[in-house]
Motif scaffolding. Structure first.
Motif, PDB file in Angstrom:
ATOM      1  N   ARG A  34       0.829  -1.209   0.000  1.00 30.77           N
ATOM      2  CA  ARG A  34       0.000   0.000   0.000  1.00 30.77           C
ATOM      3  C   ARG A  34       0.866   1.262   0.000  1.00 30.77           C
ATOM      4  O   ARG A  34       0.468   2.274  -0.557  1.00 30.77           O
ATOM      5  N   PHE A  35       2.062   1.184   0.586  1.00 33.07           N
ATOM      6  CA  PHE A  35       2.944   2.359   0.499  1.00 33.07           C
ATOM      7  C   PHE A  35       3.433   2.549  -0.935  1.00 33.07           C
ATOM      8  O   PHE A  35       3.597   3.680  -1.395  1.00 33.07           O
ATOM      9  N   VAL A  36       3.663   1.462  -1.649  1.00 37.28           N
ATOM     10  CA  VAL A  36       4.017   1.574  -3.072  1.00 37.28           C
ATOM     11  C   VAL A  36       2.935   2.383  -3.778  1.00 37.28           C
ATOM     12  O   VAL A  36       3.217   3.313  -4.533  1.00 37.28           O
ATOM     13  N   MET A  65      -6.799   3.029  -3.244  1.00 35.52           N
ATOM     14  CA  MET A  65      -7.018   4.476  -3.320  1.00 35.52           C
ATOM     15  C   MET A  65      -5.741   5.286  -3.522  1.00 35.52           C
ATOM     16  O   MET A  65      -5.795   6.514  -3.621  1.00 35.52           O
ATOM     17  N   GLY A  66      -4.605   4.613  -3.598  1.00 36.59           N
ATOM     18  CA  GLY A  66      -3.342   5.342  -3.734  1.00 36.59           C
ATOM     19  C   GLY A  66      -3.197   6.021  -5.089  1.00 36.59           C
ATOM     20  O   GLY A  66      -3.830   5.618  -6.065  1.00 36.59           O
ATOM     21  N   SER A  67      -2.351   7.053  -5.154  1.00 44.24           N
ATOM     22  CA  SER A  67      -2.212   7.743  -6.438  1.00 44.24           C
ATOM     23  C   SER A  67      -1.306   6.957  -7.387  1.00 44.24           C
ATOM     24  O   SER A  67      -1.275   7.241  -8.575  1.00 44.24           O
ATOM     25  N   SER A  68      -0.581   5.975  -6.887  1.00 46.15           N
ATOM     26  CA  SER A  68       0.153   5.076  -7.783  1.00 46.15           C
ATOM     27  C   SER A  68      -0.475   3.689  -7.754  1.00 46.15           C
ATOM     28  O   SER A  68       0.202   2.675  -7.582  1.00 46.15           O
ATOM     29  N   ARG A  69      -1.798   3.683  -7.916  1.00 45.02           N
ATOM     30  CA  ARG A  69      -2.542   2.427  -7.879  1.00 45.02           C
ATOM     31  C   ARG A  69      -1.971   1.403  -8.865  1.00 45.02           C
ATOM     32  O   ARG A  69      -1.887   0.211  -8.568  1.00 45.02           O
ATOM     33  N   HIS A  92       0.232  -3.796  -9.428  1.00 45.11           N
ATOM     34  CA  HIS A  92       1.222  -4.650 -10.078  1.00 45.11           C
ATOM     35  C   HIS A  92       2.037  -5.415  -9.044  1.00 45.11           C
ATOM     36  O   HIS A  92       2.265  -6.620  -9.180  1.00 45.11           O
ATOM     37  N   SER A  93       2.468  -4.729  -7.986  1.00 43.43           N
ATOM     38  CA  SER A  93       3.274  -5.472  -7.005  1.00 43.43           C
ATOM     39  C   SER A  93       2.416  -6.444  -6.205  1.00 43.43           C
ATOM     40  O   SER A  93       2.905  -7.490  -5.787  1.00 43.43           O
ATOM     41  N   PRO A 110      -7.421   9.541 -12.034  1.00 41.87           N
ATOM     42  CA  PRO A 110      -6.784  10.025 -10.813  1.00 41.87           C
ATOM     43  C   PRO A 110      -6.962   9.029  -9.664  1.00 41.87           C
ATOM     44  O   PRO A 110      -7.640   8.021  -9.829  1.00 41.87           O
ATOM     45  N   ALA A 111      -6.332   9.321  -8.541  1.00 39.17           N
ATOM     46  CA  ALA A 111      -6.507   8.472  -7.360  1.00 39.17           C
ATOM     47  C   ALA A 111      -7.999   8.373  -7.062  1.00 39.17           C
ATOM     48  O   ALA A 111      -8.725   9.358  -7.161  1.00 39.17           O
TER      49      ALA A 111
END
Ligand code: ATP
Ligand code: MG
Length: 400
Positions: free
Chosen positions: A163-165, A204-208, A213-214, A243-244
């Protein structure tokens, strides 16, 4: 110093004046260094919980076993947690017991990632024992110490990593990623509720895209409820441009669209994820509405049933399917609905009953429903006499 930290300054000062150590730690330090908005300020101290409680007038025991005391000031509340180590993990999820210690280093060592293991003192100095600052600069997520050990101790950390990714757009340091791949099955030991929290933040992350993928590459998704068969669908979810995702219900709605589940399956799936009944109700309404909306414009009945807020939520999701949302139009269409709920109907259930003088029965709600539909569709004016006339015709047809 950012405003949020300034408010807590007197707490740190007071602890230090009694010769305890005190620092800002955790996510708020990370987010400030990244110039991101912060939600909660965490304070770590060498004072033991009883000592913290003695020093401040107003405190609440929020997690005294874990060493956390909430200190209440006029402006805000702050969580003050005693330095601790978490020894002898036996079941891959929670420490057997926490041990309070007087050393900051011991406390930072038990934290999950280097970027979460920074401490800031009241003079602004950053204490960086694990090169978290370099990792912040390079946008790298790296376990503190040996990643295999750390994920073995607490498997939830793997979901936190993913989720931090997604939230930060960081990449996983290779050894950290390998350890996740190796240990993904330990997630089976973690409670669904805790996985849920991390998974929602991931969606909900902006790099979903990177996060999903990870999730798939590490095969952690296999150990998430109901996702085992849906590796492909998760990758398609990752590909959706937009967007996120702003809200949790929109995140689940998009996921359900990608998994192509029907209402019964959605309910079952979200139950497995231990989602609240309200959330499940919202998503089971939003998915079919979005499917319809992707094919055609809004009809009044769908708008009426969803309500204004959910309808706007659905409209917004058109972005992700490369259509242009028109929120203003939805606001207008909604505003011009003849009624907004059954309460707005010009006749009530008991009036219908009295008017016809039939014995009580299901015909009342069937009739009300027919009135409601006709009024919402604009086929019938919301006036008493017309409603009764319509009801008479309706009942003649229904029960000749
Ligand atoms: P968020 O911004 O979502 O709150 P966070 O990093 O602050 O992210 P929290 O759950 O609030 O996450 O935890 C605060 C801090 O506690 C973390 O920054 C980390 O240092 C530590 N921490 C939290 N969970 C774990 C864990 N499972 N293992 C080790 N350390 C953890
Ligand atoms: Mg936090």
């Amino acid at each position: 110093f950012p405003l949020e930290f300034q408010g807590a300054m007197p707490i740190l000062r007071k602890l230090q004046s009694k010769n305890y150590e005190a620092y800002y730690v955790g996510g708020s330090v990370r987010d400030i260094l990244l110039n991101k908005p912060i939600h909660d300020v965490d304070i770590a101290t060498s004072a033991f919980p009883a000592e913290v409680k003695e020093l401040f007038h107003r405190t609440i025991d929020v997690g005294i076993d874990h060493g956390t005391v909430m200190v209440i000031t006029k402006e805000a509340t702050y969580e003050v947690t005693t330095f601790r180590t978490e020894s002898t993990y036996q079941d891959y999820r929670r420490p057997d017991h926490v041990e309070f210690v007087r050393s900051l280093k011991e406390d930072l060592k038990r934290r999950d990632f280097t970027i979460n293991a920074l401490a800031v003192g009241i003079d602004g100095t950053v204490i960086d024992l694990f090169d978290g600052l370099a990792d912040l600069r390079n946008k790298v997520l790296r376990a503190v110490g040996d990643p295999y050990e750390r994920f073995h101790e607490d498997a939830l950390r793997m979901m936190r990593a993913l989720r931090f990714v997604s939230q930060l757009g960081f990449t996983l340091e290779p050894d950290t990623f390998e350890a996740i791949q190796e240990y993904h099955s330990l997630l089976a030991k973690i409670s669904v509720e805790r996985i849920n929290v991390e998974f929602v933040k991931l969606m909900m992350g902006s790099s979903r895209e990177a996060g999903l993928h990870s999730l798939v590459e590490s095969e952690c998704y296999i150990y998430c409820p109901g996702l085992r068969e849906y590796g492909e669908a998760l990758l398609n979810f990752a590909e959706l441009r937009g967007p996120a995702i702003p809200t949790e219900r929109q995140a689940w709605t998009l996921l359900m669209m990608m998994l192509d589940l029907n209402s019964a399956d959605i309910r079952h799936f979200m139950k497995e994820w231990k989602c609240s009944n309200q959330l499940i109700r919202e998503v089971t309404q939003m998915v079919p509405a979005l499917q319809l909306r992707l094919k055609q414009g809004w009809d009044s009945w769908t708008l009426y049933q969803l309500g204004r807020e959910l309808a706007l939520s659905v409209e917004y999701l058109l972005y992700y399917f490369e259509q242009e949302p028109n929120l203003e139009k939805v606001r207008l269409l909604y505003q011009f609905l003849p009624i907004y709920s059954l309460k707005d109907l010009a006749v009530k259930g008991n009036e219908v009953m009295e008017h016809f003088d039939y014995p009580r029965g299901p015909w009342i709600s069937t009739t009300l429903n027919a009135l409601e539909r006709a009024v919402v569709a604009g086929e019938l004016a919301n006036h008493k006499e017309e409603l009764f006339r319509f009801a008479e015709d309706f009942l003649k047809k229904e029960q000749p």
